[in-house]
Design a protein around this motif. Structure first.
Motif, PDB file in Angstrom:
ATOM      1  N   TYR A 178       1.294   6.110  -7.760  1.00  0.00           N
ATOM      2  CA  TYR A 178       2.524   5.672  -8.464  1.00  0.00           C
ATOM      3  C   TYR A 178       2.817   4.184  -8.244  1.00  0.00           C
ATOM      4  O   TYR A 178       3.944   3.740  -8.354  1.00  0.00           O
ATOM      5  CB  TYR A 178       3.731   6.520  -8.044  1.00  0.00           C
ATOM      6  N   GLU A 179       1.783   3.439  -7.846  1.00  0.00           N
ATOM      7  CA  GLU A 179       1.910   2.002  -7.570  1.00  0.00           C
ATOM      8  C   GLU A 179       3.021   1.699  -6.562  1.00  0.00           C
ATOM      9  O   GLU A 179       3.747   0.707  -6.687  1.00  0.00           O
ATOM     10  CB  GLU A 179       2.083   1.186  -8.863  1.00  0.00           C
ATOM     11  N   LYS A 180       3.133   2.546  -5.577  1.00  0.00           N
ATOM     12  CA  LYS A 180       4.132   2.297  -4.529  1.00  0.00           C
ATOM     13  C   LYS A 180       3.616   1.207  -3.591  1.00  0.00           C
ATOM     14  O   LYS A 180       2.415   0.956  -3.533  1.00  0.00           O
ATOM     15  CB  LYS A 180       4.380   3.580  -3.748  1.00  0.00           C
ATOM     16  N   VAL A 181       4.526   0.598  -2.837  1.00  0.00           N
ATOM     17  CA  VAL A 181       4.143  -0.421  -1.850  1.00  0.00           C
ATOM     18  C   VAL A 181       3.168   0.222  -0.854  1.00  0.00           C
ATOM     19  O   VAL A 181       3.390   1.349  -0.405  1.00  0.00           O
ATOM     20  CB  VAL A 181       5.405  -0.945  -1.116  1.00  0.00           C
ATOM     21  N   LEU A 182       2.086  -0.493  -0.532  1.00  0.00           N
ATOM     22  CA  LEU A 182       1.090   0.059   0.383  1.00  0.00           C
ATOM     23  C   LEU A 182       1.720   0.333   1.754  1.00  0.00           C
ATOM     24  O   LEU A 182       2.334  -0.547   2.362  1.00  0.00           O
ATOM     25  CB  LEU A 182      -0.074  -0.931   0.526  1.00  0.00           C
ATOM     26  N   ASP A 183       1.575   1.562   2.191  1.00  0.00           N
ATOM     27  CA  ASP A 183       2.161   1.953   3.470  1.00  0.00           C
ATOM     28  C   ASP A 183       1.087   2.733   4.233  1.00  0.00           C
ATOM     29  O   ASP A 183       0.795   3.877   3.897  1.00  0.00           O
ATOM     30  CB  ASP A 183       3.391   2.839   3.205  1.00  0.00           C
ATOM     31  N   CYS A 184       0.467   2.075   5.212  1.00  0.00           N
ATOM     32  CA  CYS A 184      -0.621   2.741   5.947  1.00  0.00           C
ATOM     33  C   CYS A 184      -0.641   2.192   7.367  1.00  0.00           C
ATOM     34  O   CYS A 184       0.243   1.449   7.757  1.00  0.00           O
ATOM     35  CB  CYS A 184      -1.954   2.478   5.245  1.00  0.00           C
ATOM     36  N   SER A 185      -1.707   2.501   8.122  1.00  0.00           N
ATOM     37  CA  SER A 185      -1.748   1.971   9.498  1.00  0.00           C
ATOM     38  C   SER A 185      -2.377   0.578   9.528  1.00  0.00           C
ATOM     39  O   SER A 185      -2.527  -0.016  10.579  1.00  0.00           O
ATOM     40  CB  SER A 185      -2.487   2.925  10.424  1.00  0.00           C
TER      41      SER A 185
END
Ligand code: FES
Length: 343
Positions: free
Chosen positions: A189-196
């Motif tokens: 959904y083209e969300k802001v990248l949120d990862c480690s």
């Protein structure tokens, strides 16, 4: 099992692909999507070779007994060039401002294959109707530029859809959005990248689509500011990684001297893994006191592949630079000094 490459016989193992054998035997084949250790998907079509009069992608072609392969011919080169030009068409004109300029795999291949004309891009005077304009507008409407996460800059305009990031991400944060010719690599959904923020996607990205996030202009200003005392803390075992990044830019092997040349006043090399926190903390406290330097005039850089640390900066640590960003500093300083960076 034996196969013939360019009329020479080679022994092969059952599971090997033609590209594997060529790489092992030092036969150069250009690749963009293929990356050591990642699944082969035959996306870029640059690794084409000729087998039985047909052009096939060598990265997915399994080697079997009696196979005969040609790796260089006018037809192969022509097909590789067209595929390269198609990828290059999206990039034309953007290199000068790209963070990966001179460090980009696509750019290197475009130079090697002498791609100079842009047959697939309409030029001034060639756009004859609204349809072409609408097409261009439509293409741009799906471009995603994301700088909101703390560690990684994303620019889908520079993406060649090689799938390396999709395949390497351990958290499966990337995938294809839209369909057919509209396809773009992005987050759900083209969300802001949120990862480690392990940084593996930046490591494998062949272009400037995924890059380290930093205030680069400010970093250059800090390093050039004579009133500031810049300290570089080199992470354990980062030196090899830096040298690997800059091998095409400079032959310089003395990292410490190279960093001093870039504007760092003090270089601290970590001897043990994960020993950075305490050492970094001591720089603006004990070291500053010992050297009689005002800690406000100090700028502390941690040079490391641990890009997740960019999100954890505090009063003791001002910047986290990856090996790629050090290479970028070298590239830009070299450009400024017209190649006179010899130490
Ligand atoms: S490396 Fe084979 S298609 Fe890209």
């Amino acid at each position: 099992m034996n196969i013939k490459i360019n009329n020479k016989i080679y022994k092969v193992k059952e599971w090997e692909t033609v590209l594997d054998v060529c790489r092992r035997e030092g036969i150069r084949i250009p690749t963009l999507c293929g990356f050591e250790g990642l699944p082969r998907e035959a996306v870029c079509r640059l690794c084409l070779v000729e087998i039985g009069g047909r052009l096939v992608a060598s990265c997915t072609a399994k080697a079997f007994d009696g196979l005969e392969i040609i790796t260089e011919s006018d037809d192969i080169n022509k097909a590789r060039r067209i595929n390269l030009e198609l990828l290059w068409a999206d990039h034309a004109g953007k290199c000068a401002t790209c963070k990966k300029n001179k460090m980009c795999e696509l750019q290197r291949l475009a130079e090697e294959y002498k791609i100079e004309n842009f047959h697939f891009i309409p030029r001034k005077g060639e756009i004859t109707g609204c349809e072409e304009l609408d097409l261009i507008r439509d293409n741009w409407s799906r471009v995603v530029v994301e700088n909101e996460n703390p560690c990684i800059s994303r620019n889908s305009e520079l993406c060649i859809e090689c799938k390396r990031c999709i395949n390497i991400c351990p958290e499966k944060k990337f995938g294809f959005n839209h369909r057919g010719s509209d396809i773009v690599v992005g987050t759900p959904y083209e969300k802001v990248l949120d990862c480690s923020f392990c940084g593996k996607c930046i490591e494998v990205c062949p272009t400037g689509a995924l890059t380290d996030k930093n205030d680069y202009v400010k970093i250059v200003e800090e390093l050039d500011n004579l009133k500031k005392f810049s300290v570089a803390v080199l992470d354990f075992a980062i030196t090899e990684k830096i040298l690997k990044q800059i091998e095409n830019i400079t032959q310089e092997k003395k990292i410490e001297k190279l960093l001093i040349r870039l504007g760092f006043e003090k270089v601290i090399q970590l001897e043990k893994e994960n020993s950075e926190d305490e050492i970094i903390k001591n720089i603006k406290t004990e070291y500053a006191k010992q050297e009689k330097i005002n800690s406000n005039d100090m700028v502390v850089f941690f040079i490391s592949s641990k890009i997740y640390k960019k999100a954890k900066k505090d009063n003791y640590l001002d910047y986290v630079l990856s090996e790629r960003e050090v290479a970028r500093l070298v590239r830009d300083k070299e450009k400024m000094r017209e190649g006179k960076i010899k130490i």
